[in-house]
Design a protein around this motif. Structure first.
Motif, PDB file in Angstrom:
ATOM      1  N   ALA A 294      35.671  44.886  44.955  1.00 21.12           N
ATOM      2  CA  ALA A 294      35.252  45.291  46.224  1.00 21.12           C
ATOM      3  C   ALA A 294      34.966  43.955  46.455  1.00 21.12           C
ATOM      4  O   ALA A 294      34.689  43.529  46.747  1.00 21.12           O
ATOM      5  CB  ALA A 294      34.389  46.175  46.513  1.00 21.12           C
ATOM      6  N   GLY A 295      35.226  44.301  48.750  1.00 21.52           N
ATOM      7  CA  GLY A 295      34.876  43.344  48.955  1.00 21.52           C
ATOM      8  C   GLY A 295      34.759  43.285  50.722  1.00 21.52           C
ATOM      9  O   GLY A 295      35.444  44.405  50.940  1.00 21.52           O
ATOM     10  N   GLY A 296      34.303  42.884  51.688  1.00 20.96           N
ATOM     11  CA  GLY A 296      34.956  43.015  52.692  1.00 20.96           C
ATOM     12  C   GLY A 296      34.277  41.531  53.920  1.00 20.96           C
ATOM     13  O   GLY A 296      33.417  40.834  52.765  1.00 20.96           O
TER      14      GLY A 296
ATOM     15  N   GLY B 135      46.015  35.434  61.746  1.00 16.17           N
ATOM     16  CA  GLY B 135      46.715  37.192  62.501  1.00 16.17           C
ATOM     17  C   GLY B 135      45.876  37.803  62.889  1.00 16.17           C
ATOM     18  O   GLY B 135      45.571  39.175  62.478  1.00 16.17           O
ATOM     19  N   LEU B 136      44.112  37.692  62.189  1.00 14.10           N
ATOM     20  CA  LEU B 136      42.633  38.209  62.559  1.00 14.10           C
ATOM     21  C   LEU B 136      42.603  38.597  63.135  1.00 14.10           C
ATOM     22  O   LEU B 136      42.992  38.130  64.921  1.00 14.10           O
ATOM     23  CB  LEU B 136      41.795  37.722  61.208  1.00 14.10           C
TER      24      LEU B 136
ATOM     25  N   SER C 172      37.876  48.576  48.944  1.00 10.74           N
ATOM     26  CA  SER C 172      38.571  48.561  47.129  1.00 10.74           C
ATOM     27  C   SER C 172      39.800  47.647  46.833  1.00 10.74           C
ATOM     28  O   SER C 172      41.373  47.539  45.854  1.00 10.74           O
ATOM     29  CB  SER C 172      38.455  49.060  46.165  1.00 10.74           C
ATOM     30  N   ASP C 173      40.617  47.955  48.553  1.00  9.21           N
ATOM     31  CA  ASP C 173      41.929  48.135  48.631  1.00  9.21           C
ATOM     32  C   ASP C 173      42.867  46.763  48.230  1.00  9.21           C
ATOM     33  O   ASP C 173      41.961  45.835  48.780  1.00  9.21           O
ATOM     34  CB  ASP C 173      42.777  48.472  50.019  1.00  9.21           C
ATOM     35  N   ALA C 174      43.055  46.348  47.201  1.00 10.14           N
ATOM     36  CA  ALA C 174      43.620  44.917  47.100  1.00 10.14           C
ATOM     37  C   ALA C 174      44.292  44.954  48.071  1.00 10.14           C
ATOM     38  O   ALA C 174      44.240  43.482  48.420  1.00 10.14           O
ATOM     39  CB  ALA C 174      44.574  44.797  45.633  1.00 10.14           C
ATOM     40  N   GLU C 175      45.256  45.185  48.681  1.00 13.03           N
ATOM     41  CA  GLU C 175      46.184  44.030  49.735  1.00 13.03           C
ATOM     42  C   GLU C 175      45.225  44.512  51.550  1.00 13.03           C
ATOM     43  O   GLU C 175      45.246  43.245  51.455  1.00 13.03           O
ATOM     44  CB  GLU C 175      46.628  45.131  50.854  1.00 13.03           C
ATOM     45  N   GLU C 176      44.153  45.273  51.724  1.00 17.65           N
ATOM     46  CA  GLU C 176      43.242  44.153  52.639  1.00 17.65           C
ATOM     47  C   GLU C 176      41.903  43.363  52.238  1.00 17.65           C
ATOM     48  O   GLU C 176      42.230  41.947  52.529  1.00 17.65           O
ATOM     49  CB  GLU C 176      42.153  45.885  52.865  1.00 17.65           C
ATOM     50  N   ARG C 177      42.086  43.344  50.836  1.00 23.04           N
ATOM     51  CA  ARG C 177      40.873  42.453  50.795  1.00 23.04           C
ATOM     52  C   ARG C 177      42.129  40.467  50.366  1.00 23.04           C
ATOM     53  O   ARG C 177      41.721  40.238  50.202  1.00 23.04           O
ATOM     54  CB  ARG C 177      40.501  42.112  49.427  1.00 23.04           C
TER      55      ARG C 177
ATOM     56  N   LEU D  85      42.817  38.796  53.784  1.00 22.60           N
ATOM     57  CA  LEU D  85      41.366  38.540  54.219  1.00 22.60           C
ATOM     58  C   LEU D  85      41.262  37.344  53.560  1.00 22.60           C
ATOM     59  O   LEU D  85      40.350  36.063  53.598  1.00 22.60           O
ATOM     60  CB  LEU D  85      39.775  39.039  53.889  1.00 22.60           C
ATOM     61  N   TRP D  86      41.506  37.746  52.088  1.00 22.38           N
ATOM     62  CA  TRP D  86      40.992  35.955  51.361  1.00 22.38           C
ATOM     63  C   TRP D  86      41.661  34.826  50.889  1.00 22.38           C
ATOM     64  O   TRP D  86      41.830  33.509  50.858  1.00 22.38           O
ATOM     65  CB  TRP D  86      40.743  36.043  49.601  1.00 22.38           C
ATOM     66  N   LYS D  87      42.951  35.191  51.171  1.00 19.79           N
ATOM     67  CA  LYS D  87      44.447  34.335  51.780  1.00 19.79           C
ATOM     68  C   LYS D  87      44.134  33.414  53.584  1.00 19.79           C
ATOM     69  O   LYS D  87      43.881  32.608  53.354  1.00 19.79           O
ATOM     70  CB  LYS D  87      45.702  35.190  52.209  1.00 19.79           C
ATOM     71  N   ALA D  88      42.989  34.140  54.372  1.00 20.55           N
ATOM     72  CA  ALA D  88      42.354  33.513  54.730  1.00 20.55           C
ATOM     73  C   ALA D  88      41.569  31.841  55.182  1.00 20.55           C
ATOM     74  O   ALA D  88      41.846  31.597  55.468  1.00 20.55           O
ATOM     75  CB  ALA D  88      42.202  34.191  56.349  1.00 20.55           C
TER      76      ALA D  88
END
Length: 473
Positions: free
Chosen positions: A231-233, A276-277, A319-324, A327-330
């Motif tokens: 999980a991340g945010g 694109g954030l 904990s949604d893999a796509e959302e995380r 963020l981490w790609k950015a």
């Protein structure tokens, strides 16, 4: 930086002239001397000038590495190991010419010991390739420097990255290496046992040596189980100091955070534009937790309470893999997002590391320095271990601007050393940081020279890196 400042000694024209036809005869099309290929194997991502090797050999196994090094040892010709070329301080330059050993054809996974949580790989495999291979075993290799670097290069520069706060750096995750020494002999530094008191710790001598003591032919790595839940945010803060205080409290309370990244306001602005954030433009922490569903939930709640106490906004976690992944790609694209702030200009990334208690002071003083000198330089940091990076965007065609950037790097390193930090947390010394090493380690640099002289008396192994072999330089 003047070319004379980063030479490793005298160029051996006679030896190089003798080596080229012999390598061509042995390796055929896998030995290249064309300028384009040689240029691809030199360093070009900073103001450090590119210094081309005289030839590039694409090796396929350890026996071929031994053959190349043995020939170069006979003729006293430099050898420069090359993984993916993602190093940032001139580690792959050839200041005296010589032969670049390209490991892109040496990327086999030699052994996986799932029960022991380790594996042995050839140096050319990248971290992403290794984790794809390991996926079905339920294991992964956690060190993530951002770039898809080779394991050999990561070992040689003692790399770390976003996961270091939980999983450590390469020095903590390399159990053993095999390496070809300056005589052409292949040695193994340790067995697979998790601990040993048998003699000198030669593994850690080679980890971070930047190819100056031997050419790696295999690396045995510590692995981890893939977490059941990740999980991340993100959480924004009014000031950098508030964000850093939240980091300090998180670490002091023993919350097992996997990643905790500090991103300053200018870098958030760059990420929004490039990736694109729509993040609020303020100092922000990117945070990630690994574990099971219950532990991750508790850790996230504990961090949210700390963030609130430090003036932060709501901790938005998922904990949604796509959302995380977005963020981490950015986060991993910060170099490119910084460069996009001024199209047509170049960018360099430099790093320092300080004790966590001094991180807020060092980053804040650095932001003031950037503003006072009119520089364009976003900041990101591996806040959990006190390491941060400055991406300097500059006009590489303007000598005065290049000089301003070099002067800033000097001030940044002096600032970190004054706070009992280091001039590089993970990029290594290479050529670019040599001038700061004596200020950090003093007379210890001379001991390093003595080790180098003992293991490589003819100075053929990646010469001109970490320090000059000349005493006093």
């Amino acid at each position: 930086m003047a070319l004379a400042d980063i030479r490793g000694g005298a160029r051996n024209e006679e030896g190089i002239a003798a080596a080229l036809p012999r390598l061509a005869g042995r390796f055929g099309a896998r030995f290249q001397t064309g300028e384009a290929i040689r240029a691809q194997h030199a360093h070009t991502t900073t103001y450090i000038p590119a210094q081309l090797p005289d030839g590039v050999v694409f090796v396929e196994n350890a026996e071929e590495v031994k053959a190349v090094v043995s020939l170069c040892a006979e003729l006293k010709v430099p050898v420069i190991p090359f993984g993916t070329g993602s190093s940032l301080e001139g580690q792959v330059n050839a200041p005296n010419g010589g032969i670049s050993i390209d490991f892109s054809n040496m990327k086999r996974v030699l052994e996986v010991n799932a029960e022991d949580l380790d594996c042995t790989v050839e140096p050319g495999i990248t971290r992403e390739e290794l984790n794809v291979y390991l996926r079905d075993t339920g294991l992964f290799f956690p060190i993530d420097p951002g770039a898809n670097a080779s394991i050999g290069g990561m070992t040689s520069t003692r790399a770390s990255g976003t996961n270091a706060v939980r999983y450590g750096t390469m020095k903590d995750n390399v159990l053993a290496v095999t390496a070809v020494t300056a005589t052409g002999e292949e040695i193994r530094t340790a067995r697979r046992a998790r601990k040993s008191s048998a003699g000198y710790d030669l593994t850690r001598l080679f980890v971070g040596a930047e190819g100056t003591l031997g050419v790696l032919t295999s690396i045995t790595l510590r692995l981890q189980g893939i977490p059941a839940v990740i999980a991340g945010g993100i959480c924004g803060f009014p000031t950098l100091k508030d964000a850093c205080n939240a980091v300090i409290m998180t670490i002091q309370l023993g919350i097992p955070v996997a990643r905790i990244e500090l991103v300053n306001t200018l870098q958030i602005k760059a990420c929004n534009a490039y990736s694109g954030l729509t993040l609020p433009e303020q100092p922000t922490l990117f945070v990630e937790f690994h574990g099971n569903e219950e532990s991750v939930r508790l850790q996230s709640e504990e961090f949210g309470a700390i963030a609130a106490e430090c003036g932060g906004g709501a901790f938005q976690w998922s904990s949604d893999a796509e959302e995380r992944a977005k963020l981490w790609k950015a986060r991993h694209n910060v170099y490119w997002s910084a460069k996009a702030l001024r199209p047509g200009w170049e960018a360099i990334a430099t790093d320092v590391c300080v004790p966590i208690s001094r991180l807020a002071d060092c980053v804040a003083e650095t932001e003031v320095d950037i503003e006072e000198h009119g520089l364009l330089a976003p900041i990101v940091g591996h806040a959990g271990d006190g390491n941060f990076h400055v991406s300097l965007v500059f006009d590489d065609k303007d000598p005065a601007h290049v000089a301003e950037v070099e002067a800033f790097v000097g001030r940044l390193n002096a600032r970190a050393l004054a706070m009992d930090g280091t001039c590089t947390g993970e990029h290594g010394i290479g050529q670019g940081k040599q001038g700061f090493l004596p200020g950090e380690l003093g007379g210890t640099v001379q001991l390093m020279r003595q080790i180098k002289q003992a293991l490589d008396p003819d100075n053929i192994l990646n010469p001109g890196k970490i320090f000059s072999t000349l005493s006093g330089n």
